[in-house]
Design a protein around this motif. Structure first.
Motif, PDB file in Angstrom:
ATOM      1  N   LEU A 281      77.436 -21.386-106.279  1.00 36.29           N
ATOM      2  CA  LEU A 281      76.265 -20.564-105.966  1.00 36.29           C
ATOM      3  C   LEU A 281      74.949 -21.285-106.238  1.00 36.29           C
ATOM      4  N   ARG A 282      75.032 -22.532-106.696  1.00 35.74           N
ATOM      5  CA  ARG A 282      73.857 -23.354-106.968  1.00 35.74           C
ATOM      6  C   ARG A 282      72.917 -22.724-107.989  1.00 35.74           C
ATOM      7  N   GLU A 283      73.510 -22.034-108.985  1.00 30.82           N
ATOM      8  CA  GLU A 283      72.692 -21.494-110.060  1.00 30.82           C
ATOM      9  C   GLU A 283      72.346 -22.608-111.048  1.00 30.82           C
ATOM     10  N   LYS A 284      71.162 -22.509-111.630  1.00 28.16           N
ATOM     11  CA  LYS A 284      70.669 -23.550-112.520  1.00 28.16           C
ATOM     12  C   LYS A 284      71.376 -23.501-113.876  1.00 28.16           C
ATOM     13  N   ILE A 285      71.744 -24.679-114.377  1.00 26.62           N
ATOM     14  CA  ILE A 285      72.310 -24.794-115.727  1.00 26.62           C
ATOM     15  C   ILE A 285      71.202 -25.258-116.662  1.00 26.62           C
ATOM     16  N   THR A 286      70.835 -24.401-117.601  1.00 29.61           N
ATOM     17  CA  THR A 286      69.780 -24.747-118.553  1.00 29.61           C
ATOM     18  C   THR A 286      70.324 -25.668-119.627  1.00 29.61           C
ATOM     19  N   LEU A 287      69.405 -26.193-120.451  1.00 31.53           N
ATOM     20  CA  LEU A 287      69.816 -27.071-121.544  1.00 31.53           C
ATOM     21  C   LEU A 287      70.750 -26.355-122.511  1.00 31.53           C
ATOM     22  N   PHE A 288      70.440 -25.073-122.824  1.00 36.46           N
ATOM     23  CA  PHE A 288      71.298 -24.304-123.721  1.00 36.46           C
ATOM     24  C   PHE A 288      72.701 -24.162-123.137  1.00 36.46           C
TER      25      PHE A 288
END
Length: 309
Positions: A118-125
């Motif tokens: 789904l191309r959701e963003k992966i944050t640093l956390f």
């Protein structure tokens, strides 16, 4: 307010059903039934139930279009067929506590799958959570169990459970659009039918050759539990509760399931909690917490407690 109590009651009951499964299944396997035989009874029972329920609740609803039918096909193969076969095969080889802890990584798989599909963003956390959770899972899989004589193939069993959790995570991401578009019984009826077509060829011999005549009442009760409570009731309660539960509330019950599984396993004498397992549990829990930190509301993530076993 009353509805909120009902949501908590439904989620707690589902969590308790899942948690007890890890220990109760040990009474069945492998003395009375083999893993694939149990899976065959489960998927056939659920397939019949949801097929009838679909005809009663939504007789004219139908999954349409090539894309939706392919999605339903993959959901049935991954979320029901392979998911069930891997779970009971893994639980047959490993301990209840190890299996319950590895199941907890499903939210991590959901985040990774959402990022890829789904191309959701992966944050640093979330990236840190993925690494920490994966480290805990790897330590658990590769560790030598305290009951090595009881579970000589624990590593293989842990790998099966990890694959089971992975397929379940992928299933959650892919089934969400279908649940939004069609009646739940339409979706469940289709995916359980597909799951049965996948699982039954592996387990029909085990199901037919089982010596049911010598089942004591306790074992019959546990077979009924696996078919009705674990499969049908858990799916029904989840589909209702997930309409009203927040991601934060779901997160609480994600953590509660392995805690209850540990308490039940220790109380019934099915397993022991060691310091090694406690440390591995902390790593997995921290990883899941980081991954779930400030999530955007997503049907895929909201469904993380959907039926997995």
């Amino acid at each position: 307010m009353k509805n909120q109590y009902r949501v908590h009651a439904a989620l707690f009951l589902v969590t308790l059903i899942y948690a007890a499964t890890y220990s109760l299944a040990k009474d069945l396997m492998p003395v009375y039934m083999h893993p694939f035989g149990i899976v065959t009874l489960r998927v056939l029972g659920a397939s019949i139930f949801f097929a009838v329920a679909k005809q009663l609740a939504a007789p004219h609803d139908k999954i349409r279009g090539r894309a939706d039918n392919l999605r339903a096909l993959f959901c049935g193969v991954s979320g029901i067929g392979l998911n069930q076969l891997l779970f009971f095969s893994g639980l047959n080889y490993t301990s209840p506590i190890s299996a319950s802890l590895l199941q907890t990584i499903s939210p991590i798989v959901v985040v990774v799958a959402s990022a890829v599909l789904l191309r959701e963003k992966i944050t640093l956390f979330r990236l840190l959570g993925i690494l920490v959770g994966a480290g805990g899972a790897a330590a658990l899989i590769l560790s030598r169990p305290a009951q090595a004589t009881i579970y000589p193939h624990a590593t293989l069993g842990n790998i099966y459970i990890l694959l089971n959790a992975t397929f379940f995570g992928l299933y959650l991401v892919l089934v969400a659009p279908l649940m939004r578009k069609y009646h739940p019984f339409t979706v469940l009826g289709r995916i359980f039918l597909i799951g049965a077509l996948v699982a039954v060829p592996f387990g029909w011999r085990e199901a037919l050759t089982t010596d049911y005549a010598h089942f004591p009442p306790k074992i019959w009760a546990e077979v009924l539990y696996m078919v009705f409570f674990l499969t049908i009731l858990a799916y029904l309660l989840n589909n209702w509760a997930l309409k009203y539960a927040s991601p934060t509330l779901l997160g609480v019950y994600i953590y509660l399931q392995p805690v209850l599984a540990v308490l039940i396993a220790v109380a019934l004498g099915k397993d022991t909690l060691t310091w090694d397992k406690a440390g591995q549990a902390v790593l997995i829990f921290v990883g899941v917490w980081l991954v779930s930190k400030k999530p955007k509301r997503s049907p895929a993530r909201d469904g993380v407690l959907a039926a997995q076993d």
